[in-house]
Motif scaffolding. Structure first.
Motif, PDB file in Angstrom:
ATOM      1  N   THR A 423       0.803  -1.223   0.000  1.00 27.99           N
ATOM      2  CA  THR A 423       0.000   0.000   0.000  1.00 27.99           C
ATOM      3  C   THR A 423       0.839   1.279   0.000  1.00 27.99           C
ATOM      4  N   TRP A 424       1.995   1.239   0.617  1.00 22.76           N
ATOM      5  CA  TRP A 424       2.834   2.440   0.660  1.00 22.76           C
ATOM      6  C   TRP A 424       3.833   2.520  -0.497  1.00 22.76           C
ATOM      7  N   GLY A 425       3.985   1.422  -1.237  1.00 25.71           N
ATOM      8  CA  GLY A 425       5.051   1.392  -2.228  1.00 25.71           C
ATOM      9  C   GLY A 425       6.399   1.570  -1.547  1.00 25.71           C
ATOM     10  N   VAL A 426       6.564   0.921  -0.413  1.00 29.68           N
ATOM     11  CA  VAL A 426       7.734   1.183   0.425  1.00 29.68           C
ATOM     12  C   VAL A 426       8.940   0.346  -0.023  1.00 29.68           C
ATOM     13  N   MET A 427      10.111   0.928   0.054  1.00 25.51           N
ATOM     14  CA  MET A 427      11.361   0.191  -0.147  1.00 25.51           C
ATOM     15  C   MET A 427      11.877  -0.244   1.230  1.00 25.51           C
ATOM     16  N   GLY A 428      12.445  -1.429   1.299  1.00 23.03           N
ATOM     17  CA  GLY A 428      13.058  -1.878   2.552  1.00 23.03           C
ATOM     18  C   GLY A 428      12.394  -3.102   3.149  1.00 23.03           C
ATOM     19  N   ILE A 429      11.315  -3.572   2.508  1.00 22.21           N
ATOM     20  CA  ILE A 429      10.626  -4.747   3.061  1.00 22.21           C
ATOM     21  C   ILE A 429      11.298  -6.052   2.637  1.00 22.21           C
ATOM     22  N   GLY A 430      12.209  -5.986   1.668  1.00 21.00           N
ATOM     23  CA  GLY A 430      12.684  -7.184   0.978  1.00 21.00           C
ATOM     24  C   GLY A 430      13.191  -8.293   1.869  1.00 21.00           C
ATOM     25  N   MET A 431      14.271  -8.046   2.597  1.00 22.37           N
ATOM     26  CA  MET A 431      14.882  -9.132   3.368  1.00 22.37           C
ATOM     27  C   MET A 431      14.002  -9.507   4.567  1.00 22.37           C
ATOM     28  N   GLY A 432      13.333  -8.515   5.178  1.00 21.26           N
ATOM     29  CA  GLY A 432      12.444  -8.820   6.315  1.00 21.26           C
ATOM     30  C   GLY A 432      11.306  -9.742   5.886  1.00 21.26           C
ATOM     31  N   TYR A 433      10.641  -9.400   4.767  1.00 24.32           N
ATOM     32  CA  TYR A 433       9.549 -10.261   4.293  1.00 24.32           C
ATOM     33  C   TYR A 433      10.082 -11.637   3.919  1.00 24.32           C
ATOM     34  N   ALA A 434      11.241 -11.674   3.269  1.00 25.58           N
ATOM     35  CA  ALA A 434      11.791 -12.966   2.846  1.00 25.58           C
ATOM     36  C   ALA A 434      12.074 -13.843   4.074  1.00 25.58           C
ATOM     37  N   ILE A 435      12.674 -13.239   5.093  1.00 24.48           N
ATOM     38  CA  ILE A 435      13.010 -14.009   6.295  1.00 24.48           C
ATOM     39  C   ILE A 435      11.729 -14.438   7.019  1.00 24.48           C
ATOM     40  N   GLY A 436      10.785 -13.520   7.164  1.00 27.64           N
ATOM     41  CA  GLY A 436       9.520 -13.856   7.846  1.00 27.64           C
ATOM     42  C   GLY A 436       8.812 -15.006   7.150  1.00 27.64           C
ATOM     43  N   ALA A 437       8.737 -14.939   5.813  1.00 26.91           N
ATOM     44  CA  ALA A 437       8.034 -15.977   5.055  1.00 26.91           C
ATOM     45  C   ALA A 437       8.763 -17.310   5.170  1.00 26.91           C
ATOM     46  N   ALA A 438      10.095 -17.285   5.057  1.00 28.07           N
ATOM     47  CA  ALA A 438      10.861 -18.541   5.137  1.00 28.07           C
ATOM     48  C   ALA A 438      10.711 -19.162   6.522  1.00 28.07           C
ATOM     49  N   VAL A 439      10.739 -18.317   7.555  1.00 29.24           N
ATOM     50  CA  VAL A 439      10.687 -18.843   8.924  1.00 29.24           C
ATOM     51  C   VAL A 439       9.315 -19.452   9.239  1.00 29.24           C
ATOM     52  N   VAL A 440       8.230 -18.772   8.886  1.00 29.13           N
ATOM     53  CA  VAL A 440       6.922 -19.321   9.276  1.00 29.13           C
ATOM     54  C   VAL A 440       6.451 -20.437   8.347  1.00 29.13           C
ATOM     55  N   SER A 441       6.979 -20.506   7.126  1.00 25.00           N
ATOM     56  CA  SER A 441       6.482 -21.518   6.188  1.00 25.00           C
ATOM     57  C   SER A 441       7.442 -22.684   6.008  1.00 25.00           C
ATOM     58  N   GLY A 442       8.727 -22.475   6.275  1.00 25.55           N
ATOM     59  CA  GLY A 442       9.719 -23.503   5.991  1.00 25.55           C
ATOM     60  C   GLY A 442       9.953 -23.701   4.498  1.00 25.55           C
ATOM     61  N   GLN A 443       9.341 -22.830   3.671  1.00 24.71           N
ATOM     62  CA  GLN A 443       9.447 -22.957   2.217  1.00 24.71           C
ATOM     63  C   GLN A 443      10.537 -22.032   1.676  1.00 24.71           C
ATOM     64  N   PRO A 444      11.036 -22.323   0.478  1.00 25.31           N
ATOM     65  CA  PRO A 444      12.001 -21.413  -0.133  1.00 25.31           C
ATOM     66  C   PRO A 444      11.374 -20.077  -0.533  1.00 25.31           C
ATOM     67  N   VAL A 445      12.220 -19.063  -0.597  1.00 30.17           N
ATOM     68  CA  VAL A 445      11.792 -17.724  -0.979  1.00 30.17           C
ATOM     69  C   VAL A 445      12.742 -17.202  -2.048  1.00 30.17           C
ATOM     70  N   VAL A 446      12.187 -16.591  -3.077  1.00 29.71           N
ATOM     71  CA  VAL A 446      12.997 -15.889  -4.070  1.00 29.71           C
ATOM     72  C   VAL A 446      12.660 -14.403  -3.944  1.00 29.71           C
ATOM     73  N   ALA A 447      13.670 -13.562  -3.731  1.00 24.86           N
ATOM     74  CA  ALA A 447      13.432 -12.120  -3.599  1.00 24.86           C
ATOM     75  C   ALA A 447      14.017 -11.413  -4.814  1.00 24.86           C
ATOM     76  N   VAL A 448      13.138 -10.768  -5.599  1.00 24.86           N
ATOM     77  CA  VAL A 448      13.596 -10.044  -6.786  1.00 24.86           C
ATOM     78  C   VAL A 448      13.629  -8.561  -6.419  1.00 24.86           C
ATOM     79  N   GLU A 449      14.845  -8.006  -6.353  1.00 25.16           N
ATOM     80  CA  GLU A 449      15.097  -6.715  -5.731  1.00 25.16           C
ATOM     81  C   GLU A 449      15.768  -5.735  -6.681  1.00 25.16           C
ATOM     82  N   GLY A 450      15.236  -4.526  -6.781  1.00 27.41           N
ATOM     83  CA  GLY A 450      16.001  -3.476  -7.432  1.00 27.41           C
ATOM     84  C   GLY A 450      17.287  -3.244  -6.642  1.00 27.41           C
TER      85      GLY A 450
END
Ligand code: ADP
Ligand code: TPW
Ligand code: MG
Length: 569
Positions: A423-450
């Motif tokens: 909603t904010w178009g915010v920069m900086g969520i990349g690694m936090g979201y990737a880590i949060g998703a990997a930790v709670v799901s145990g699934q792999p994450v691909v982060a495509v980052e500018g």
């Protein structure tokens, strides 16, 4: 001390906080240790909670927020006082804006000194500082209130429209001791923290009648619909009505992007042409041009399904509001809907199919062009193809061109797998979201980052490596914000405001932490590096060299970017 109090009959604030969290099914804390919460983090880990320690509180907060989005339980972010608290607040505010349930718990300094502004270590009136940015903010001043305070925070985070809640724990309360019996009695197990909100049957009927009267109906699915986890009911409703649908960014995959009924490849066309639009967990905010302007018809009528009553009539009048939780509302729709009652006109469906064909052909030309150096399209196409048979993988995406083009090219086929700037178009969520998703799901994450986007949370690749998380980061390295070829208009030696280091080797950063780095300059190498990195299941960073002239200023948001008409620039 011989006569010390019997340790079995005494507990303290630290233990009570951990007990209160555990009692309510909270099993993970994302945080950054220091005075006064170091022992809280240690104790939580000792007591069986998973503790993930970050390099910056903003990333810990982003991980907590996305954990909340994915699990419907509040994600917990733990920080120290004043600066640590403020570092976390950007994530808390972002969670509130996006409707993600999280609780930021921060330790705070001595109340008496803080309130008289006598200059304590890390002095700040944190609760009041948090209020404008949080859905709710509470402070616990007595150890016997920890149970009720945690319960209030949980209710506030997950009920209604979810959001970020701030919970202030004074150092004094953490260290305070309490009789174990009294402590046990003070704990609260929350009952039904996100109560269903059943729709008024009238509102269901009104909405179905309006949809039945439509010539050119459209359904827009937002991330509220994804959050609701009513996937089967939503899919049944869409299929039964045959209404074309458009997913908002994070609702991609709620229904597979490759379904025939998806109108995503004809987005502008359907927004402009639809006569009745049903919003399901999507706001008419800037991401939908507020429902106004050339993108929309002024005569469009709306059905809006939202849990928040004040969302109705926020930008355009809503002819058929349905205020309810999406699960309950979709069940009510399905119970009330008679087969064949809603049937979009064939002409409408044919027109959409035709427009989709046209747009897909145009896109194919861009995707198939082999450019050297790579542009966004050819690099994203390689990623799309590697992920095509791995729909379970989470995709994190941020940047400008990297985000906007990525959203269009990478299809999603499972719900809640796409996590982005939101909603904010915010920069900086990349690694936090990737880590949060990997930790709670145990699934792999691909982060495509500018390359700019990555910089905001890049140090967390150490966290990724430390916890051995299956995260692959692709940095789209075009040497700048939007583009890498901007010049300093003064003619001076400093780089332009949007420039970043040319030929930066982001891949070498992760090697410092024993992760695998790849440096790639053409799509075939993207394919190989991503395939190998995913097969290894280990942390990796792929530095993708992108043509510095390929991007456009502000990505797809040029219309929001004011530009000077006078002198220079
Ligand atoms: P998008 O950005 O995908 O368009 P938004 O975040 O703007 O989505 O909108 C999501 C909307 O969904 C919010 O208005 C929120 O109140 C609503 N919402 C969230 N959870 C639920 C739910 N369980 N039931 C109904 N509405 C919900
Ligand atoms: C917290 C402003 C929007 S997009 C962007 C910035 C700085 C970076 C774009 O460059 P990137 O992508 O990531 O290299 P690309 O592919 O176009 O080159 N600070 C915050 N949030 C936002 N949105 C900004 C600044 C911005
Ligand atoms: Mg860039």
């Amino acid at each position: 001390m011989e006569d010390k109090i019997n340790s079995h009959s005494i507990t303290d604030g630290f233990h009570l906080v951990v007990d209160a969290l555990k009692l309510n099914g909270i099993d993970t804390i994302f945080g950054l240790a220091g005075i006064p919460i170091t022992d809280l983090a240690r104790l939580a880990q000792a007591e069986g909670l998973r503790y993930i320690g970050f390099r910056h509180e903003q990333s810990a907060g982003n991980a907590a927020a996305i954990a909340g989005y994915l699990t419907r339980k509040p994600g917990i972010c733990l920080t120290v006082s004043a600066p640590g608290f403020l570092n976390g607040m950007v994530a808390l505010a972002n969670a509130t804006t996006n409707g993600f349930p999280m609780i930021q718990i921060s330790g705070s300094s001595d109340r008496a000194i803080v309130d008289l502004q006598q200059g304590d270590y890390e002095e700040l009136d944190q609760m009041n500082a948090a209020k404008p940015y949080a859905k709710a903010a509470f402070r616990i001043n007595k150890p016997e209130d920890i149970g009720i305070g945690v319960a209030r925070a949980i209710h506030a985070a997950v009920s209604g429209r979810p959001g970020g809640v701030y919970l202030d724990l004074t150092a004094e309360v953490l260290a305070a001791s309490l009789d174990t019996d009294a402590a046990a009695r003070s704990l609260v197990r929350v009952v039904d923290p996100a109560p269903r909100q059943i729709p008024d049957p009238e509102s269901i009927k009104r909405a179905l009648d309006l949809l039945a009267s439509a010539q050119r109906p459209l359904i827009i699915l937002g991330k509220g619909a994804a959050y609701a986890q009513a996937d089967d009911a939503i899919r049944s409703f869409v299929e039964m009505t045959g209404i074309p649908y458009l997913p908002m960014s994070m609702a991609k995959g709620l229904l597979p992007d490759n379904l025939k009924q998806s109108a995503a490849a004809a987005r502008s066309f359907v927004l402009a042409q639809a006569d009745v639009v049903m919003l399901i967990g999507a706001r008419l905010n800037w991401l939908l041009a507020h429902g106004k302007g050339p993108q929309w018809s002024p005569t469009t009528r709306f059905v809006q399904l939202d849990i928040s009553p004040t969302e109705i009539d926020s930008n355009r009048p809503i002819a058929a509001p349905v205020v309810a939780d999406i699960g309950s509302a979709m069940s009510a729709f399905l119970a009330e809907l008679k087969p064949g009652y809603i049937r979009p006109k064939t002409m409408w469906l044919d027109a959409i199919a035709e427009r989709k064909r046209h747009n897909t052909e145009r896109m194919a030309a861009q995707l198939n062009a082999s450019r050297n150096p790579m542009d966004f399209y050819s690099a994203l196409r390689a990623i799309r193809d590697v992920l095509a048979d791995k729909p379970h993988i989470y995709l994190v995406n941020e940047g400008a061109n990297t985000l906007d083009i990525g959203r269009n090219i990478i299809d999603m086929r499972e719900p809640r797998k796409r996590l982005d700037s939101g909603t904010w178009g915010v920069m900086g969520i990349g690694m936090g979201y990737a880590i949060g998703a990997a930790v709670v799901s145990g699934q792999p994450v691909v982060a495509v980052e500018g390359d700019s986007a990555f910089g905001f949370s890049g140090m967390e690749i150490e966290t990724i490596c430390r916890y051995h998380l299956p995260i692959v980061v692709l940095v789209f390295n075009n040497g700048g914000i939007y583009r890498g070829d901007d010049v300093n208009q003064s003619g001076g030696a400093d780089p332009s405001p949007t420039a970043l280091m040319k030929n930066a080797r982001y891949d070498k950063l992760i090697e410092a932490f024993n992760g695998t780095g790849y440096h790639v300059t053409e799509p075939r190498s993207v394919t190989k590096a991503l395939t190998d990195a995913l097969a290894s299941g280990k942390p990796a960073l792929i530095n993708c060299v992108i043509d510095p002239t390929a991007g456009t200023e502000s990505g797809h948001l040029q219309n929001l970017n004011p530009q000077t008409q006078v002198g220079h620039a």
